[in-house]
Scaffold this motif. Structure first.
Motif, PDB file in Angstrom:
ATOM      1  N   GLY A 183      -9.314  -3.782   2.501  1.00 12.29           N
ATOM      2  CA  GLY A 183      -9.089  -4.864   1.115  1.00 12.29           C
ATOM      3  C   GLY A 183      -7.185  -4.575   0.463  1.00 12.29           C
ATOM      4  O   GLY A 183      -6.657  -4.061   1.364  1.00 12.29           O
ATOM      5  N   ARG A 184      -6.599  -4.823  -0.735  1.00 10.31           N
ATOM      6  CA  ARG A 184      -5.838  -4.724  -1.387  1.00 10.31           C
ATOM      7  C   ARG A 184      -5.621  -2.946  -1.787  1.00 10.31           C
ATOM      8  O   ARG A 184      -4.511  -3.198  -1.424  1.00 10.31           O
ATOM      9  CB  ARG A 184      -6.242  -5.611  -2.598  1.00 10.31           C
ATOM     10  CG  ARG A 184      -4.509  -5.574  -3.191  1.00 10.31           C
ATOM     11  CD  ARG A 184      -4.892  -6.529  -4.109  1.00 10.31           C
ATOM     12  NE  ARG A 184      -6.069  -6.101  -5.250  1.00 10.31           N
ATOM     13  CZ  ARG A 184      -5.770  -6.601  -7.003  1.00 10.31           C
ATOM     14  NH1 ARG A 184      -5.416  -8.010  -6.881  1.00 10.31           N
ATOM     15  NH2 ARG A 184      -6.577  -6.129  -7.580  1.00 10.31           N
ATOM     16  N   GLY A 185      -6.319  -2.509  -2.117  1.00 11.35           N
ATOM     17  CA  GLY A 185      -5.912  -1.235  -2.107  1.00 11.35           C
ATOM     18  C   GLY A 185      -5.883  -1.030  -3.260  1.00 11.35           C
ATOM     19  O   GLY A 185      -5.712  -1.877  -4.164  1.00 11.35           O
ATOM     20  N   ASP A 186      -4.981   0.095  -3.988  1.00 11.93           N
ATOM     21  CA  ASP A 186      -4.600   0.806  -5.021  1.00 11.93           C
ATOM     22  C   ASP A 186      -2.707   0.539  -5.187  1.00 11.93           C
ATOM     23  O   ASP A 186      -2.704   0.978  -6.175  1.00 11.93           O
ATOM     24  CB  ASP A 186      -5.497   2.760  -5.186  1.00 11.93           C
ATOM     25  CG  ASP A 186      -6.800   2.418  -5.409  1.00 11.93           C
ATOM     26  OD1 ASP A 186      -7.210   1.225  -5.521  1.00 11.93           O
ATOM     27  OD2 ASP A 186      -7.494   3.253  -5.150  1.00 11.93           O
ATOM     28  N   LEU A 187      -2.107   0.101  -4.078  1.00  9.30           N
ATOM     29  CA  LEU A 187      -1.159   0.387  -4.256  1.00  9.30           C
ATOM     30  C   LEU A 187      -0.709  -0.277  -5.263  1.00  9.30           C
ATOM     31  O   LEU A 187       0.490   0.519  -5.802  1.00  9.30           O
ATOM     32  CB  LEU A 187      -0.537   0.014  -2.742  1.00  9.30           C
ATOM     33  CG  LEU A 187       0.945  -0.172  -2.766  1.00  9.30           C
ATOM     34  CD1 LEU A 187       1.721   1.491  -2.932  1.00  9.30           C
ATOM     35  CD2 LEU A 187       2.123  -0.156  -1.288  1.00  9.30           C
ATOM     36  N   ARG A 188      -0.596  -1.307  -5.414  1.00  9.20           N
ATOM     37  CA  ARG A 188       0.065  -2.763  -6.247  1.00  9.20           C
ATOM     38  C   ARG A 188      -0.634  -2.095  -8.075  1.00  9.20           C
ATOM     39  O   ARG A 188       0.141  -1.622  -8.497  1.00  9.20           O
ATOM     40  CB  ARG A 188      -0.609  -4.055  -6.157  1.00  9.20           C
ATOM     41  CG  ARG A 188      -1.178  -5.021  -7.146  1.00  9.20           C
ATOM     42  CD  ARG A 188      -1.311  -6.343  -6.740  1.00  9.20           C
ATOM     43  NE  ARG A 188      -1.334  -7.299  -7.853  1.00  9.20           N
ATOM     44  CZ  ARG A 188      -2.404  -6.989  -9.146  1.00  9.20           C
ATOM     45  NH1 ARG A 188      -3.029  -6.157  -9.112  1.00  9.20           N
ATOM     46  NH2 ARG A 188      -1.673  -8.209 -10.405  1.00  9.20           N
ATOM     47  N   ASP A 189      -1.582  -1.607  -7.753  1.00  7.17           N
ATOM     48  CA  ASP A 189      -2.685  -1.739  -9.847  1.00  7.17           C
ATOM     49  C   ASP A 189      -1.738  -0.260  -9.871  1.00  7.17           C
ATOM     50  O   ASP A 189      -0.887   0.472 -11.047  1.00  7.17           O
ATOM     51  CB  ASP A 189      -3.710  -1.572  -9.142  1.00  7.17           C
ATOM     52  CG  ASP A 189      -4.182  -2.325  -9.132  1.00  7.17           C
ATOM     53  OD1 ASP A 189      -3.914  -3.268  -9.404  1.00  7.17           O
ATOM     54  OD2 ASP A 189      -6.027  -2.521  -8.223  1.00  7.17           O
ATOM     55  N   ASN A 219     -13.924 -15.985  -8.432  1.00  7.11           N
ATOM     56  CA  ASN A 219     -13.404 -17.016  -8.273  1.00  7.11           C
ATOM     57  C   ASN A 219     -13.817 -17.575  -6.775  1.00  7.11           C
ATOM     58  O   ASN A 219     -14.343 -17.817  -5.910  1.00  7.11           O
ATOM     59  CB  ASN A 219     -11.598 -17.075  -8.511  1.00  7.11           C
ATOM     60  CG  ASN A 219     -11.401 -18.582  -7.551  1.00  7.11           C
ATOM     61  OD1 ASN A 219     -11.711 -19.683  -7.999  1.00  7.11           O
ATOM     62  ND2 ASN A 219     -10.380 -18.702  -6.765  1.00  7.11           N
ATOM     63  N   ILE A 220     -13.534 -16.585  -5.957  1.00  4.92           N
ATOM     64  CA  ILE A 220     -13.870 -15.592  -4.836  1.00  4.92           C
ATOM     65  C   ILE A 220     -15.606 -16.032  -4.686  1.00  4.92           C
ATOM     66  O   ILE A 220     -16.108 -16.696  -3.677  1.00  4.92           O
ATOM     67  CB  ILE A 220     -14.158 -14.280  -4.242  1.00  4.92           C
ATOM     68  CG1 ILE A 220     -13.273 -14.205  -4.285  1.00  4.92           C
ATOM     69  CG2 ILE A 220     -14.619 -14.210  -2.631  1.00  4.92           C
ATOM     70  CD1 ILE A 220     -12.312 -12.691  -3.439  1.00  4.92           C
ATOM     71  N   VAL A 225     -12.785  -8.952   2.590  1.00  2.00           N
ATOM     72  CA  VAL A 225     -12.780  -7.512   0.999  1.00  2.00           C
ATOM     73  C   VAL A 225     -13.021  -8.341  -0.059  1.00  2.00           C
ATOM     74  O   VAL A 225     -11.397  -8.572  -0.835  1.00  2.00           O
ATOM     75  CB  VAL A 225     -11.857  -6.517   1.409  1.00  2.00           C
ATOM     76  CG1 VAL A 225     -12.929  -5.547   0.546  1.00  2.00           C
ATOM     77  CG2 VAL A 225     -12.289  -6.204   2.575  1.00  2.00           C
ATOM     78  N   ASP A 226     -13.508  -7.867  -0.997  1.00  5.67           N
ATOM     79  CA  ASP A 226     -14.047  -8.119  -2.283  1.00  5.67           C
ATOM     80  C   ASP A 226     -13.074  -7.337  -3.330  1.00  5.67           C
ATOM     81  O   ASP A 226     -13.060  -6.162  -3.051  1.00  5.67           O
ATOM     82  CB  ASP A 226     -15.008  -8.724  -3.121  1.00  5.67           C
ATOM     83  CG  ASP A 226     -15.739 -10.018  -2.040  1.00  5.67           C
ATOM     84  OD1 ASP A 226     -15.002 -10.778  -1.625  1.00  5.67           O
ATOM     85  OD2 ASP A 226     -17.034 -10.096  -2.513  1.00  5.67           O
ATOM     86  N   PRO A 227     -12.187  -7.949  -4.599  1.00  2.00           N
ATOM     87  CA  PRO A 227     -11.537  -7.326  -5.203  1.00  2.00           C
ATOM     88  C   PRO A 227     -12.393  -5.899  -5.957  1.00  2.00           C
ATOM     89  O   PRO A 227     -13.904  -6.600  -5.880  1.00  2.00           O
ATOM     90  CB  PRO A 227     -10.375  -7.975  -6.054  1.00  2.00           C
ATOM     91  CG  PRO A 227     -11.278  -9.503  -6.101  1.00  2.00           C
ATOM     92  CD  PRO A 227     -11.479  -9.555  -4.996  1.00  2.00           C
ATOM     93  N   ARG A 252     -12.480  -0.448 -10.738  1.00  3.26           N
ATOM     94  CA  ARG A 252     -11.838   0.124  -9.438  1.00  3.26           C
ATOM     95  C   ARG A 252      -9.874   0.049 -10.531  1.00  3.26           C
ATOM     96  O   ARG A 252      -9.033   0.845 -10.304  1.00  3.26           O
ATOM     97  CB  ARG A 252     -11.404   0.591  -8.159  1.00  3.26           C
ATOM     98  CG  ARG A 252     -11.060   1.377  -6.959  1.00  3.26           C
ATOM     99  CD  ARG A 252     -11.469   0.791  -5.949  1.00  3.26           C
ATOM    100  NE  ARG A 252     -10.014   2.036  -5.274  1.00  3.26           N
ATOM    101  CZ  ARG A 252     -10.990   2.886  -4.706  1.00  3.26           C
ATOM    102  NH1 ARG A 252     -11.988   3.059  -5.262  1.00  3.26           N
ATOM    103  NH2 ARG A 252      -9.680   3.974  -4.651  1.00  3.26           N
ATOM    104  N   ALA A 253      -9.211  -1.588  -9.800  1.00  6.11           N
ATOM    105  CA  ALA A 253      -8.631  -2.028 -10.882  1.00  6.11           C
ATOM    106  C   ALA A 253      -7.619  -1.239 -12.020  1.00  6.11           C
ATOM    107  O   ALA A 253      -6.964  -0.936 -12.008  1.00  6.11           O
ATOM    108  CB  ALA A 253      -7.951  -3.030 -10.363  1.00  6.11           C
TER     109      ALA A 253
END
Length: 245
Positions: free
Chosen positions: A29-35, A93-94, A158-160, A164-165
């Motif tokens: 999924g999006r993972g933790d990199l952005r955050d 929204n998802i 994959v849902d966010p 965790r974010a």
């Protein structure tokens, strides 16, 4: 242009059937990199902005520490709360769109099959292969819905994770935000100069780590983040100097 080593690292993974099955069964999924990058850069910039502004105004190290620690905790929590709310809104929204697709499949399955056929055709399927794929996917409700969400709305499978974010953002903000305060907390001589050096080094380190997940070379990514942070820090120091007492 990205160097070949960065490209190789970005694309490196195993291709045995076991490795493929394991990787695709649990997509990251999006993972933790952005955050983490978002929190670390903002933590460094905002905390050093306070340090530079207060130091530029000629106030005592005690005031610098008090305001800096208050910023790390309050602004870090604010960022984490904001990221939680934003990610939660994204997840809501998802789920809303998932309910919409469930309802459409129940009320108008033939229309949804036409949409599914169009989505798969845009991916390059045609003829009997296309019809077979439509038949198989429409017989598996969850996979059908997931395909519609991806093809119709551009949503990942994959849902966010809002909590965790938020935690990743707060942790990154806290760790990076304490770096400019370290010289004042431990009473180094020439604390402001040491804070400047540590903060610039922190900016460069954040950019270097970020390059592990991008196609930029480590030094280019490090210098880019260093430049962004330096401009913000310089502005804060100049503004603080205007109020020097």
């Amino acid at each position: 242009m990205p160097d070949s080593h960065s490209v190789t690292n970005a694309l490196e993974h195993g291709h045995s059937q076991q490795e493929i099955d394991a990787r695709l069964s649990q997509p990251p999924g999006r993972g933790d990199l952005r955050d983490s990058v978002y929190g670390a850069i903002d933590g460094s910039i905002t905390t050093f902005a306070i340090v530079a502004g207060v130091a530029g105004a000629g106030l005592s190290p005690f005031v610098i520490v008090a305001l800096g620690v208050a910023n790390v905790l309050a602004d870090g929590f604010s960022m984490a709360a904001g990221n939680y709310s934003a990610t939660k809104a994204e997840l809501d929204n998802i789920n809303r769109l998932r309910k919409v697709e469930e309802r459409h499949i129940a009320l108008n399955p033939e229309g949804e099959r036409r949409e599914l056929r169009t989505i798969l055709a845009q991916k390059g399927l045609s003829g009997e292969v296309l019809e077979g794929a439509v038949a198989q996917l429409s017989a598996q409700r969850e996979r059908w819905i997931a395909t519609m969400l991806e093809g119709e709305y551009g949503l990942a499978s994959v849902d966010p994770h809002p909590l965790r974010a938020a935690l990743v953002t707060f942790a990154a903000f806290l760790i990076a935000g304490l770096i400019p305060l370290l010289p004042f907390l431990i009473g180094w001589g020439e604390a402001f100069s040491a804070s400047v050096g540590l903060t610039l080094l922190g900016f460069f380190a954040i950019g270097t780590l970020k390059s592990r997940w991008s196609l930029s070379s480590w030094w280019r990514s490090g210098l880019e983040t260093l430049a962004i942070g330096s401009v913000a820090a310089g502005i804060a120091f100049v503004v603080g100097s205007l109020f020097h007492m």
